[in-house]
Design an enzyme around this catalytic site. Structure first.
Site, PDB file in Angstrom:
ATOM      1  CG  HIS A 123       8.756   1.331  -2.192  1.00  0.00           C
ATOM      2  ND1 HIS A 123       7.620   1.075  -2.926  1.00  0.00           N
ATOM      3  CD2 HIS A 123       8.447   1.019  -0.915  1.00  0.00           C
ATOM      4  CE1 HIS A 123       6.672   0.629  -2.110  1.00  0.00           C
ATOM      5  NE2 HIS A 123       7.144   0.585  -0.882  1.00  0.00           N
ATOM      6  CG  ASP A 200      10.204   7.542  -2.781  1.00  0.00           C
ATOM      7  OD1 ASP A 200       9.624   8.073  -1.818  1.00  0.00           O
ATOM      8  OD2 ASP A 200      10.142   6.323  -3.019  1.00  0.00           O
ATOM      9  CD  GLN A 203      10.640   5.110   5.047  1.00  0.00           C
ATOM     10  OE1 GLN A 203      10.792   5.444   6.219  1.00  0.00           O
ATOM     11  NE2 GLN A 203       9.708   4.249   4.674  1.00  0.00           N
ATOM     12  CE  LYS A 226       5.671   4.306   3.934  1.00  0.00           C
ATOM     13  NZ  LYS A 226       6.532   3.867   2.845  1.00  0.00           N
ATOM     14  CB  CYS A 364       7.991  -2.612  -1.489  1.00  0.00           C
ATOM     15  SG  CYS A 364       6.393  -3.074  -0.868  1.00  0.00           S
TER      16      CYS A 364
HETATM   17  C1  PLP Z   1       6.333   3.602   1.654  1.00  0.00           C
HETATM   18  C2  PLP Z   1       7.223   3.977   0.552  1.00  0.00           C
HETATM   19  C3  PLP Z   1       6.731   4.129  -0.748  1.00  0.00           C
HETATM   20  C4  PLP Z   1       5.294   3.866  -1.114  1.00  0.00           C
HETATM   21  O1  PLP Z   1       4.416   4.669  -0.390  1.00  0.00           O
HETATM   22  P1  PLP Z   1       2.830   4.418  -0.476  1.00  0.00           P
HETATM   23  O2  PLP Z   1       2.320   5.183   0.696  1.00  0.00           O
HETATM   24  O3  PLP Z   1       2.621   2.935  -0.354  1.00  0.00           O
HETATM   25  O4  PLP Z   1       2.368   4.954  -1.781  1.00  0.00           O
HETATM   26  C5  PLP Z   1       7.612   4.507  -1.725  1.00  0.00           C
HETATM   27  N1  PLP Z   1       8.901   4.732  -1.462  1.00  0.00           N
HETATM   28  C6  PLP Z   1       9.415   4.606  -0.237  1.00  0.00           C
HETATM   29  C7  PLP Z   1      10.862   4.908   0.000  1.00  0.00           C
HETATM   30  C8  PLP Z   1       8.593   4.214   0.816  1.00  0.00           C
HETATM   31  O5  PLP Z   1       9.097   4.083   2.043  1.00  0.00           O
END
Ligand code: PLP
Length: 406
Positions: A123, A200, A203, A226, A364
């Site tokens: 992302h 990260d 998800q 999320k 993104c």
């Molecule tokens: C949504 C997402 C982000 C960014 O999250 P924010 O809530 O916008 O800071 C980063 N990495 C992944 C894999 C995402 O799905």
């Protein structure tokens, strides 16, 4: 099973909404999830009865707020199986967590030979902060390649490893393709090279895939929104040994021990990284959302998400005009596709006309889209409250869209 989901759906008031006269069919869960009543009520209750600033200790409500806030920290600790509450820092979200790391890592004594490794499926929030660090400190930024199937190229990863790689920052699940990466295996490989690992989990957190001790990562980030919690709150986990060596990110109240005009001394973890008044209601809401999730039958829920994903995959594979983007079998409940000769935005628009929310565009992940020679996809993503009936309604609508566009 259906009865269970019906009960669960009762917990999400927004599912009762209609869009253009039709029941909302919400299939954009990878962008943000809907919110459960318990969590909404927790926000309401804080703002109706419990407002006070925290960590100041002067009065009853301040102490109560502090105890609510700190008990959310314990809920998060237990949810991701961290060793200590001190390893849990509240942020504004995934993006802020990654920026915090990239900023504070800039104090490390690295030179222009040193490298930061990410992947081609990150992302933008796991790319741009590292670019900024690389530019500031004149470091090299490299990316693990992605295969035609939309998986990480592990041979490509091995070829990129050497003693100059300092950090690997990698997503556990691709938000654009749904690929679940073998992060445990990769973290083990990185350990042999003394590489700091950042995961990260934006998800993966809602899929029950996060156990930081089992993964053995150094740092991990996610966003509340999320995983059924409010916007504006997220988590940065860090293993104490390394985390406690980082310099402050933002300066201000609540993060200091003592301040003079000339200099300051700082609090220990986790407060050192929580400068200023934090998002108190949101942190309480996050704790509440995680407690809510823990009470559900997660095995059954994730089985259901898999089933819905399979229904959509089977349909797309059966259609000659559809192109599935990302062919992995290690898949989160996310499916990205294109209808040949059509623009994803047109598909999204026609689905929206039928009350269906999906996401279209680059998600993104522009470098990943470039890797596949496309500018975007249509992405459908399921969550705990989606039903088989909804999956079939979606396919019916999609079939209609295909006939309108082709
Ligand atoms: C949504 C997402 C982000 C960014 O999250 P924010 O809530 O916008 O800071 C980063 N990495 C992944 C894999 C995402 O799905």
């Amino acid at each position: 099973m259906n009865n269970d989901i019906d009960d669960l759906r009762q917990q999400f008031p927004q599912l009762k909404r209609t869009i253009r006269g039709q029941p909302l069919l919400y299939l954009d869960n990878a962008a943000t999830t809907l919110k459960p009543l318990d969590m909404i009520q927790a926000l309401n209750s804080y703002y109706s009865n419990d407002v006070a600033n925290i960590h100041r200790g002067a009065h009853y409500l301040g102490d109560q707020g502090t105890s609510f806030y700190e008990s959310s920290r314990e809920t998060v600790r237990s949810f991701i199986n961290a060793e200590s509450r001190d390893e849990i820092v509240f942020t504004r979200g995934t993006t802020e967590g990654l920026n915090l790391l990239a900023n504070t890592f800039s104090s490390f004594p690295w030179n222009s030979e040193d490298e930061i490794l990410i992947s081609a499926m990150e992302h933008h929030s796991n790319i741009v902060p590292w670019q900024l660090l690389a530019q500031k400190r004149n470091l090299k930024l490299k990316a693990i390649p992605v295969t035609d199937r939309g998986e990480l190229d592990l041979d490509g990863l091995r070829k990129k490893l050497n003693h100059k790689v300092r950090v690997l920052s990698l997503t556990q699940v691709s938000n654009a393709l749904g690929t679940i990466n073998p992060v445990e295996e990769i973290i083990q490989i990185c350990k042999q090279w003394n590489i700091v690992t950042v995961i990260d989990a934006a998800q993966s957190i809602a899929l029950g895939l996060v156990d930081v001790q089992k993964m053995d990562c150094d740092f991990l980030v996610f966003s509340g929104h999320k995983i059924f919690a409010p916007n504006g709150v997220g988590v940065l986990y860090g293993k104490k040994k390394l985390f406690s060596q980082l310099p402050p990110f933002q300066g201000g109240g609540s993060m200091i021990r003592n301040v003079t005009i000339e200099e300051s001394s700082y609090l220990d973890l986790p407060h050192r990284f929580e400068a200023g008044t934090p998002p108190i209601a949101e942190v309480i809401g996050l704790g509440c959302a995680l407690e809510f999730l823990k009470k559900q039958n997660l095995v059954k829920i994730h089985e259901n998400e898999k089933k819905l994903t399979q229904i959509v995959l089977d349909f797309i594979r059966s259609q000659k005009n559809f192109r599935l983007v990302g062919q992995t079998n290690q898949r989160a409940p996310i499916v990205s596709f294109l209808i040949s000769g059509t623009h994803p935005n047109d598909v999204g628009h026609l689905l929206d006309q039928q009350g269906i929310a999906v996401r279209t565009g680059h998600h993104c992940c522009q470098p990943l889209m470039n890797r596949f020679g496309i500018t975007g996809t249509v992405r459908v993503s399921f969550s705990i409250y989606n039903t088989e009936h909804e999956a079939h309604s979606f396919l019916k609508a999609l079939d209609k869209v295909q006939r309108l566009l082709l």
